[in-house]
Design a protein around this motif. Structure first.
Motif, PDB file in Angstrom:
ATOM      1  N   VAL A  70       0.835  -1.205   0.000  1.00  0.00           N
ATOM      2  CA  VAL A  70       0.000   0.000   0.000  1.00  0.00           C
ATOM      3  C   VAL A  70       0.869   1.255   0.000  1.00  0.00           C
ATOM      4  O   VAL A  70       0.544   2.238  -0.660  1.00  0.00           O
ATOM      5  N   GLY A  71       1.991   1.224   0.702  1.00  0.00           N
ATOM      6  CA  GLY A  71       2.886   2.375   0.720  1.00  0.00           C
ATOM      7  C   GLY A  71       3.502   2.651  -0.642  1.00  0.00           C
ATOM      8  O   GLY A  71       3.708   3.807  -1.025  1.00  0.00           O
ATOM      9  N   ALA A  72       3.778   1.595  -1.387  1.00  0.00           N
ATOM     10  CA  ALA A  72       4.392   1.743  -2.711  1.00  0.00           C
ATOM     11  C   ALA A  72       3.477   2.462  -3.698  1.00  0.00           C
ATOM     12  O   ALA A  72       3.946   3.000  -4.701  1.00  0.00           O
ATOM     13  N   LEU A  73       2.191   2.495  -3.413  1.00  0.00           N
ATOM     14  CA  LEU A  73       1.252   3.196  -4.296  1.00  0.00           C
ATOM     15  C   LEU A  73       1.395   4.712  -4.180  1.00  0.00           C
ATOM     16  O   LEU A  73       0.909   5.450  -5.033  1.00  0.00           O
ATOM     17  N   GLY A  74       2.026   5.171  -3.087  1.00  0.00           N
ATOM     18  CA  GLY A  74       2.336   6.587  -2.951  1.00  0.00           C
ATOM     19  C   GLY A  74       1.288   7.455  -2.297  1.00  0.00           C
ATOM     20  O   GLY A  74       1.452   8.666  -2.224  1.00  0.00           O
ATOM     21  N   ASN A  75       0.211   6.860  -1.775  1.00  0.00           N
ATOM     22  CA  ASN A  75      -0.860   7.667  -1.183  1.00  0.00           C
ATOM     23  C   ASN A  75      -0.753   7.822   0.327  1.00  0.00           C
ATOM     24  O   ASN A  75      -1.304   8.766   0.889  1.00  0.00           O
ATOM     25  N   VAL A  76      -0.073   6.884   0.986  1.00  0.00           N
ATOM     26  CA  VAL A  76       0.042   6.933   2.441  1.00  0.00           C
ATOM     27  C   VAL A  76       1.441   6.500   2.892  1.00  0.00           C
ATOM     28  O   VAL A  76       2.147   5.791   2.179  1.00  0.00           O
ATOM     29  N   ARG A  77       1.771   6.943   4.098  1.00  0.00           N
ATOM     30  CA  ARG A  77       2.943   6.446   4.827  1.00  0.00           C
ATOM     31  C   ARG A  77       2.401   5.863   6.118  1.00  0.00           C
ATOM     32  O   ARG A  77       1.431   6.372   6.682  1.00  0.00           O
ATOM     33  N   SER A  78       3.042   4.797   6.593  1.00  0.00           N
ATOM     34  CA  SER A  78       2.483   4.116   7.763  1.00  0.00           C
ATOM     35  C   SER A  78       3.472   3.992   8.903  1.00  0.00           C
ATOM     36  O   SER A  78       4.686   3.942   8.708  1.00  0.00           O
ATOM     37  N   THR A  79       2.917   3.948  10.097  1.00  0.00           N
ATOM     38  CA  THR A  79       3.606   3.563  11.320  1.00  0.00           C
ATOM     39  C   THR A  79       2.798   2.404  11.871  1.00  0.00           C
ATOM     40  O   THR A  79       1.580   2.532  12.056  1.00  0.00           O
ATOM     41  N   THR A  80       3.434   1.273  12.095  1.00  0.00           N
ATOM     42  CA  THR A  80       2.697   0.070  12.463  1.00  0.00           C
ATOM     43  C   THR A  80       3.053  -0.377  13.871  1.00  0.00           C
ATOM     44  O   THR A  80       4.226  -0.386  14.254  1.00  0.00           O
ATOM     45  N   LEU A  81       2.039  -0.759  14.614  1.00  0.00           N
ATOM     46  CA  LEU A  81       2.190  -1.223  15.990  1.00  0.00           C
ATOM     47  C   LEU A  81       1.659  -2.641  16.115  1.00  0.00           C
ATOM     48  O   LEU A  81       0.587  -2.943  15.607  1.00  0.00           O
ATOM     49  N   ARG A  82       2.395  -3.503  16.779  1.00  0.00           N
ATOM     50  CA  ARG A  82       1.892  -4.843  17.100  1.00  0.00           C
ATOM     51  C   ARG A  82       1.023  -4.679  18.335  1.00  0.00           C
ATOM     52  O   ARG A  82       1.441  -4.079  19.330  1.00  0.00           O
ATOM     53  N   ALA A  83      -0.185  -5.161  18.282  1.00  0.00           N
ATOM     54  CA  ALA A  83      -1.133  -5.028  19.390  1.00  0.00           C
ATOM     55  C   ALA A  83      -1.367  -6.389  20.027  1.00  0.00           C
ATOM     56  O   ALA A  83      -1.423  -7.403  19.334  1.00  0.00           O
ATOM     57  N   PHE A  84      -1.508  -6.414  21.344  1.00  0.00           N
ATOM     58  CA  PHE A  84      -1.747  -7.647  22.084  1.00  0.00           C
ATOM     59  C   PHE A  84      -3.097  -7.576  22.778  1.00  0.00           C
ATOM     60  O   PHE A  84      -3.384  -6.610  23.489  1.00  0.00           O
ATOM     61  N   GLY A  85      -3.922  -8.599  22.583  1.00  0.00           N
ATOM     62  CA  GLY A  85      -5.212  -8.682  23.257  1.00  0.00           C
ATOM     63  C   GLY A  85      -5.027  -9.098  24.706  1.00  0.00           C
ATOM     64  O   GLY A  85      -3.916  -9.441  25.153  1.00  0.00           O
ATOM     65  N   GLN A  86      -6.122  -9.112  25.454  1.00  0.00           N
ATOM     66  CA  GLN A  86      -6.070  -9.431  26.892  1.00  0.00           C
ATOM     67  C   GLN A  86      -5.512 -10.834  27.131  1.00  0.00           C
ATOM     68  O   GLN A  86      -4.690 -11.032  28.025  1.00  0.00           O
ATOM     69  N   GLU A  87      -5.959 -11.804  26.348  1.00  0.00           N
ATOM     70  CA  GLU A  87      -5.471 -13.175  26.523  1.00  0.00           C
ATOM     71  C   GLU A  87      -3.973 -13.262  26.236  1.00  0.00           C
ATOM     72  O   GLU A  87      -3.222 -13.906  26.979  1.00  0.00           O
ATOM     73  N   GLU A  88      -3.545 -12.611  25.167  1.00  0.00           N
ATOM     74  CA  GLU A  88      -2.120 -12.615  24.838  1.00  0.00           C
ATOM     75  C   GLU A  88      -1.307 -11.948  25.947  1.00  0.00           C
ATOM     76  O   GLU A  88      -0.236 -12.432  26.322  1.00  0.00           O
ATOM     77  N   MET A  89      -1.810 -10.843  26.465  1.00  0.00           N
ATOM     78  CA  MET A  89      -1.093 -10.133  27.528  1.00  0.00           C
ATOM     79  C   MET A  89      -1.003 -10.999  28.775  1.00  0.00           C
ATOM     80  O   MET A  89       0.017 -11.007  29.463  1.00  0.00           O
ATOM     81  N   GLY A  90      -2.054 -11.768  29.037  1.00  0.00           N
ATOM     82  CA  GLY A  90      -2.007 -12.682  30.186  1.00  0.00           C
ATOM     83  C   GLY A  90      -0.885 -13.708  30.023  1.00  0.00           C
ATOM     84  O   GLY A  90      -0.163 -14.010  31.005  1.00  0.00           O
ATOM     85  N   ARG A  91      -0.709 -14.247  28.817  1.00  0.00           N
ATOM     86  CA  ARG A  91       0.382 -15.203  28.561  1.00  0.00           C
ATOM     87  C   ARG A  91       1.737 -14.530  28.705  1.00  0.00           C
ATOM     88  O   ARG A  91       2.684 -15.117  29.227  1.00  0.00           O
ATOM     89  N   ILE A  92       1.849 -13.291  28.241  1.00  0.00           N
ATOM     90  CA  ILE A  92       3.099 -12.563  28.362  1.00  0.00           C
ATOM     91  C   ILE A  92       3.450 -12.351  29.827  1.00  0.00           C
ATOM     92  O   ILE A  92       4.597 -12.566  30.251  1.00  0.00           O
ATOM     93  N   ILE A  93       2.474 -11.951  30.623  1.00  0.00           N
ATOM     94  CA  ILE A  93       2.708 -11.732  32.040  1.00  0.00           C
ATOM     95  C   ILE A  93       3.116 -13.042  32.726  1.00  0.00           C
ATOM     96  O   ILE A  93       4.025 -13.068  33.551  1.00  0.00           O
ATOM     97  N   ALA A  94       2.450 -14.134  32.353  1.00  0.00           N
ATOM     98  CA  ALA A  94       2.788 -15.439  32.941  1.00  0.00           C
ATOM     99  C   ALA A  94       4.241 -15.796  32.631  1.00  0.00           C
ATOM    100  O   ALA A  94       4.944 -16.316  33.501  1.00  0.00           O
ATOM    101  N   LYS A  95       4.690 -15.530  31.418  1.00  0.00           N
ATOM    102  CA  LYS A  95       6.096 -15.805  31.066  1.00  0.00           C
ATOM    103  C   LYS A  95       7.048 -14.926  31.846  1.00  0.00           C
ATOM    104  O   LYS A  95       8.110 -15.351  32.280  1.00  0.00           O
ATOM    105  N   ALA A  96       6.658 -13.657  32.010  1.00  0.00           N
ATOM    106  CA  ALA A  96       7.526 -12.704  32.693  1.00  0.00           C
ATOM    107  C   ALA A  96       7.668 -12.991  34.185  1.00  0.00           C
ATOM    108  O   ALA A  96       8.695 -12.708  34.784  1.00  0.00           O
ATOM    109  N   THR A  97       6.616 -13.565  34.765  1.00  0.00           N
ATOM    110  CA  THR A  97       6.638 -13.800  36.210  1.00  0.00           C
ATOM    111  C   THR A  97       7.069 -15.228  36.537  1.00  0.00           C
ATOM    112  O   THR A  97       7.124 -15.598  37.706  1.00  0.00           O
ATOM    113  N   GLY A  98       7.335 -16.022  35.491  1.00  0.00           N
ATOM    114  CA  GLY A  98       7.869 -17.367  35.656  1.00  0.00           C
ATOM    115  C   GLY A  98       6.931 -18.299  36.286  1.00  0.00           C
ATOM    116  O   GLY A  98       7.070 -19.289  36.809  1.00  0.00           O
TER     117      GLY A  98
END
Length: 98
Positions: A70-98
């Motif tokens: 889409v960027g190559a078409l020349g109409n927009v420039r993007s900034t992209t963020l990876r987003a984590f849902g509540q379930e994913e964040m729960g798994r991340i926290i579980a990994k972080a707290t061992g």
């Protein structure tokens, strides 16, 4: 599937063609689907970004490929963020707290 939030700004070319933005959005959605990316939402916004896209992609590489297309078409420039849902964040926290 991983979720990504793309913050998009119109280029000079993109804002000159603002009347075509609904059709460009449809083309983006179709191109994304061909690569296995699902467009969950597109929002036209006021403030520092012109459009916010929320998409699900199989992986980082596929999400990046769609945004490069889409960027190559020349109409927009993007900034992209990876987003984590509540379930994913729960798994991340579980990994972080061992």
């Amino acid at each position: 599937m991983p979720t990504f939030v793309a913050l998009l700004n119109w280029t000079d070319q993109g804002v000159r063609g603002y009347k075509d933005t609904p059709q460009r959005a449809e083309a983006f959605t179709a191109a994304a689907q061909k690569l296995g990316v699902k467009v969950l939402n597109l929002f036209w916004t006021v403030g520092p970004y012109d459009i916010v896209a929320v998409v699900e992609a199989p992986d980082d590489e596929t999400a990046t490929a769609v945004l490069l297309q889409v960027g190559a078409l020349g109409n927009v420039r993007s900034t992209t963020l990876r987003a984590f849902g509540q379930e994913e964040m729960g798994r991340i926290i579980a990994k972080a707290t061992g």
